[in-house]
Design an enzyme around this catalytic site. Structure first.
Site, PDB file in Angstrom:
ATOM      1  N   GLY A   1       0.952  -1.297  -0.059  1.00  0.00           N
ATOM      2  CA  GLY A   1      -0.015   0.135  -0.060  1.00  0.00           C
ATOM      3  C   GLY A   1       0.726   1.314  -0.163  1.00  0.00           C
ATOM      4  O   GLY A   1       2.038   1.205  -0.554  1.00  0.00           O
ATOM      5  N   SER A   2       0.431   2.186   0.649  1.00  0.00           N
ATOM      6  CA  SER A   2       1.151   3.542   0.637  1.00  0.00           C
ATOM      7  C   SER A   2       2.385   3.563   1.371  1.00  0.00           C
ATOM      8  O   SER A   2       3.332   4.350   1.138  1.00  0.00           O
ATOM      9  CB  SER A   2       0.219   4.624   1.359  1.00  0.00           C
ATOM     10  OG  SER A   2      -1.056   4.560   0.681  1.00  0.00           O
TER      11      SER A   2
END
Lengths: 648, 382
Positions: free
Chosen positions: A327-328
């Site tokens: 993810g981020s």
């Protein structure tokens, strides 16, 4: 009858002649016997002497004491415990049933094990001792010893067995031992005769398994004289074995306990804490966990079923085995790839309208309303997806993946734990080989926010964070010393990244938790000088279809557990002088900022304070709630915490 | 020859007979038996029980019997030969019908105080009857076919009964012993050549008959032959005995492993170590020197018996003495050859050393006959 004298004389002569002939024959035969004796007893004596020795001498092995395992401060993690058991010798017992009946009045006997023992006793030679009760308490043993006269053929014995005093806390790291099985033997090409001892304990998981060769030690031998029935007559010689090497891990038992307890407040989570300077793994938690002692004793079928059927997979060491789309948390890698290529800089801004259109597809930002004008710092701090779609598109997947590898992603770190995953850092070539399809621009955009093909384990994310924090190519280390000899720290030197670029990314991470708009602002550390820098991540498990989007996307909390997003958080602290890096993944926990960041902050604070942090370290508004959370933790009470013990 | 032919006045009488006994043989017998006691003591782990002490008592009883028989004039024993032979046949028949089974064969009659093994007795009565027969037979008729058939029948009758027990080893020993008696008496050598040829043919027939409908021996006897030919075939089964015996024997080396230090016997690897295989214990503990010295004692006994026979002008006395010597020789030669792997395993004890009652008592009784022949031999000029 009377014979004539002539007849008599003739007869006597003949008898004499024949007698001498016969005597000659007998003498010749005796000569043959002597020659044969000479041949066997003089010429072949050595051969027969050897055969006789082989007949009478048996070599029995003495199992060496297995090496102990300690944490970095000398707390015992795996020890050899005195194990009291009762053995019975059939021929001395006489009436087995009467003796056992008397014994069962003194000690609680497991009927199933008892049946097995009786069967074995009847099968083996009458003088072979058979264990009829194992793992007794000292009091039981004493009671048996006192009543010895009424219990013929019954002897209490002391042996060594493995014990893990910190039980669940270290189940995934240290693992456990178990009796060697035929399957084990078929798989390993190890001529160690110890493995032939029935029920010899070898490492089955974790450090116990991976460091087996150092922990096991070398067998001692006992040369014993046996008779033709195999009964031991006496011991001729005894050579004690060499005990296994003691192993000290880099893990801190207190921190590990705190991590496990903190993770236990979630349903299923894992975390890795690393020393950013040395790469030492200070904790590696995976929750739920299991009690390794059960496996040493021989786990019951019901207990085993329960472990296997549990949907939160207690047997899996998610900290190293679990791989998730980062993810981020991947955005630092993407940012550095772009900065190093000169395709992004501090000042350039990109306008986020909530989505970006590439080709015919729309790629959405997590913030539907958009971030507006966004620069690098804001992109990281507020985790703007559109900003990273754009720079990822510029850099291209191969440069991003090259940078990811420099940060230790997409490779199997060689630590002595079981099932360490390699994760995945995709390249164009990889997709061609694996899927037979060309790399699409959409794939790059997804990778730009750590989605799509990218997979990383909490261990890899911790390594990445350590390298970000220190700017050095740190390698993880789990073994601190073996038999007192320090294992070398592996440090590949500076990362070779422009310090300006690095500072820019780290500033973004600082703002994640220290600027009002940062995604993890609520998980900041209030204590000055201890501030953490981090990055939230939320990785999608589901694909949101256009139809779903049209209907209105369901809120994550409304989904069944299996389909919720994974919550991730990577962080290090203190920001100014980094010491600890942590990665937390809460499986299907929802958003990284809400589910993972608070866990990571608690862990970092524990590491920084060397104990449960004071509430003053938290922002004033949160202190009451945090106090409740911390009071829920099921920490090992200090009295129970084992202190360093000397070898038995 | 009637007793009138003996010059009774020159033969010692009363207790003086004791002085005229063949004393070297007596001393040698005691020496051999002593060797046996030592081994039985050692095998029991340095204890008189369970073997050494009973063996001593039996040896004592046997010596008393030997002396008693030696005191009785030899002509009496000659006259008793027929009766003894008939009695033996009767006992063998009794075993046939009422014998006690032991080790897979009917061999004993339980007399209550001891177990009598008539086949042991038969060995010595056979010597007596054959000696008496040739004592009686005129010199010129010895090799005539009819007069050869009679002793043949005398030999084969008890041998057949023993074979039926079944005890092949003893039967063969009896036939061999009887054959030696005929040889000593002077039967023409051609007969022996024919018998040997026939024997070879029989061995061939025995081996060829295996597995056919006319199989001549029991399966266990065939297995013994197999084991003899190649003990390593079955080292833990039928070949175990002989394999372990050879290990014990060979491991003795020059001077042995020392008294009570034999691991093979002490740790029970040796089978029947107190009976048929006792020689291996001796060889293990006293080595080549010990084995050869026992053999030398045996050889000396034979030597003194043969000298005694050669100096005995009484035909019955001489033949009996030589017969006893031959029987004695067969015992120890076959036993030693057996444990050394030179002969198949047949149940033959080592005379005077192996633990066992019947054999020792019968053997000492036989020595009593030889002593009687020695004491009562004709003296002076013819």
């Amino acid at each position: 009858m009377r014979h004539s004298p002539a007849d008599n004389a003739k007869s006597a002569r003949r008898i004499s002649r024949r007698a001498l002939l016969l005597a000659g024959g007998q003498a010749a035969f005796m000569g043959v016997l002597v020659l044969r004796m000479r041949y066997m007893q003089v010429e072949q004596a050595d051969k027969y002497r050897m055969l006789a020795e082989e007949n009478r001498i048996n070599i029995r092995l003495i199992a060496p004491a297995r090496g102990l395992i300690f944490d970095r401060n000398g707390v015992v993690l795996a020890e050899n415990e005195q194990n009291y058991r009762i053995v019975m010798v059939r021929e001395d017992a006489g009436d087995i049933e009467a003796t056992i009946a008397r014994l069962s009045q003194l000690v609680e006997l497991d009927p199933e094990a008892l049946n097995r023992a009786i069967k074995e006793m009847n099968k083996r030679s009458p003088f072979v001792p058979v264990t009829i009760a194992d793992r007794l308490r000292w009091e039981d043993l004493a009671r048996v010893a006192v009543n010895a006269p009424a219990l013929p053929g019954v002897t209490p014995e002391v042996g060594l067995s493995r014990r893990y005093p910190l039980a669940e806390d270290f189940a995934h790291i240290v693992g456990y031992v178990g009796p060697v099985s035929d399957y084990d033997l078929s798989k390993i090409d190890d001529p160690d005769p110890l493995l032939q001892i029935p029920k010899f304990q070898i490492g089955k998981l974790g450090v116990e398994k991976r460091m087996e060769s150092r922990l096991r030690g070398r067998a001692g031998t006992r040369r014993i004289e046996v008779n033709s029935a195999g009964r031991v007559m006496r011991e001729l010689e005894r050579i004690e074995g060499i005990p296994g090497d003691d192993i000290q891990l880099t893990v801190d038992a207190g921190l590990q306990n705190f991590v496990q307890a903190r993770l236990a407040l979630t349903e299923s989570a894992s975390a890795v804490v690393m020393d950013t300077q040395t790469g030492d793994i200070l904790a590696s938690g995976s929750s739920p966990s299991f009690d390794p002692n059960k496996f040493v004793r021989g786990i019951s079928v019901a207990d085993y079923r329960e472990l296997m059927d549990n949907k939160f997979r207690p047997m899996s060491n998610k900290a190293v085995q679990g791989t998730y789309p980062p993810g981020s948390t991947y955005k630092m890698v993407v940012a550095l790839a772009a900065l190093e290529e000169g395709l992004a800089d501090e000042r350039e801004t990109i306008t986020c309208k909530g989505f970006i259109t590439v080709g015919k597809r729309r790629f959405h930002c997590w913030k539907r309303s958009g971030h507006g004008v966004t620069d690098m710092n804001k992109g990281i701090a507020e985790s703007c997806d559109v900003y990273f779609y754009e720079i990822a598109r510029r850099v291209g997947i191969d440069k991003i993946s090259e940078m990811a590898r420099r940060f230790g992603l997409g490779m199997r770190h060689d630590l002595p734990m079981s099932g360490i995953a390699a994760g995945l850092v995709p390249t164009k070539q990889w997709k061609r080989d694996k899927h037979g399809a060309e790399w699409l621009i959409g794939d790059t955009l997804n990778a730009g926010i750590g989605q799509g093909y990218v997979l990383a384990s909490p261990l890899q994310l911790a390594v990445m964070t350590s390298r970000l924090a220190s700017g050095r190519e740190i390698w993880p280390r789990l073994i601190k010393t073996i038999n007192g000899v320090e294992t070398p720290i592996r440090d590949g030197g500076p990362m070779g990244i422009d310090p300006e670029n690095m500072r820019l990314v780290l500033r973004g991470m600082f703002n994640v938790s220290n600027s009002r708009k940062g995604t993890a602002y609520s998980s900041r550390i209030a204590e000055a000088g201890m501030e953490l820098a981090g990055k939230t991540g939320t990785s999608q498990v589901r694909n949101i279809t256009m139809a779903e989007r049209a209907r209105g996307v369901l809120k994550d909390e409304d989904l069944p557990w299996e389909r919720r997003d994974h919550a991730l958080f990577v962080a290090y602290a203190p920001f100014e002088k980094p010491r600890y890096a942590v990665s937390v993944v809460v499986e299907h926990g929802g958003g990284g900022s809400k589910a993972a960041a608070p866990v990571a902050r608690d862990i970092l604070l524990y590491a920084l304070y060397g104990g449960v942090p004071p509430l003053s370290a938290y922002p004033a508004s949160q202190r009451k709630r945090i106090g409740d959370v911390l009071s829920q933790l099921k920490l090992r009470v200090p009295e129970e915490r084992p202190v360093r013990r000397v070898r038995i | 020859m009637s007793y009138l032919e003996y010059r009774v006045q020159t033969v010692p009488t009363g207790w003086r007979k004791i002085l005229h006994m063949n004393w070297p043989v007596v001393v040698l017998l005691v020496a051999v038996a002593g060797y046996g006691f030592l081994m039985l003591y050692s095998i029991a782990g340095g204890s008189l029980q369970p073997w050494a002490e009973p063996q001593m008592i039996r040896f004592g009883a046997g010596m008393v019997i030997m002396f008693a028989i030696a005191m009785v004039p030899i002509w009496f024993w000659r006259n008793m030969a027929g009766l003894a032979y008939a009695g033996t046949l009767f006992l063998l028949l009794l075993v046939e019908f009422f014998g006690v089974a032991g080790m897979g064969a009917q061999r004993w009659i339980d007399l209550g105080f001891m177990r009598l093994q008539p086949s042991e007795l038969a060995k010595i009565t056979l010597v007596m009857i054959l000696a008496a027969y040739y004592d009686w037979l005129d010199e010129d008729r010895i090799s005539r076919p009819l007069w050869v058939l009679i002793p043949l029948a005398i030999i084969l009758l008890p041998s057949f009964l023993v074979l039926r027990q079944p005890d092949l080893g003893t039967a063969i020993l009896m036939m061999t012993g009887g054959g030696i008696m005929m040889f000593l008496a002077g039967v023409h050598w051609l007969y022996f050549a024919v018998v040997l040829a026939a024997g070879a043919g029989l061995v061939y027939a025995v081996l060829a008959s295996r597995g056919t409908s006319w199989q001549l021996l029991n399966d266990y006897q065939y297995r013994r032959i197999d084991t003899f030919l190649d003990p390593s075939n079955d080292p833990l089964g039928a070949g175990y005995n002989i394999t372990q015996a050879k290990i014990a024997l060979g491991s003795g080396g020059w001077t042995g492993r020392g008294f009570m230090q034999g691991t093979q016997s002490r740790l029970n690897f040796l089978p029947e170590k107190q009976t048929d295989f006792i020689f291996t214990t001796l060889a293990e503990e006293f080595g080549f020197v010990g084995s050869v010295s026992l053999l030398a004692l045996y050889a000396l006994i034979l030597f003194f018996l043969v000298i005694s026979a050669l100096n005995n002008r009484d035909r019955f006395g001489a033949l009996t003495t030589l017969g006893v010597a031959a029987t004695f020789f067969l015992y120890f030669a076959v036993n030693m050859a057996m444990v050394m792997g030179l002969a198949p395993v047949v149940g033959v004890p080592l005379p005077l050393v192996s633990y066992g009652g019947s054999a020792m008592l019968v053997l000492l009784a036989a020595f009593g006959l030889a002593q009687s022949a020695h004491v009562h031999r004709p003296r002076g000029k013819r």
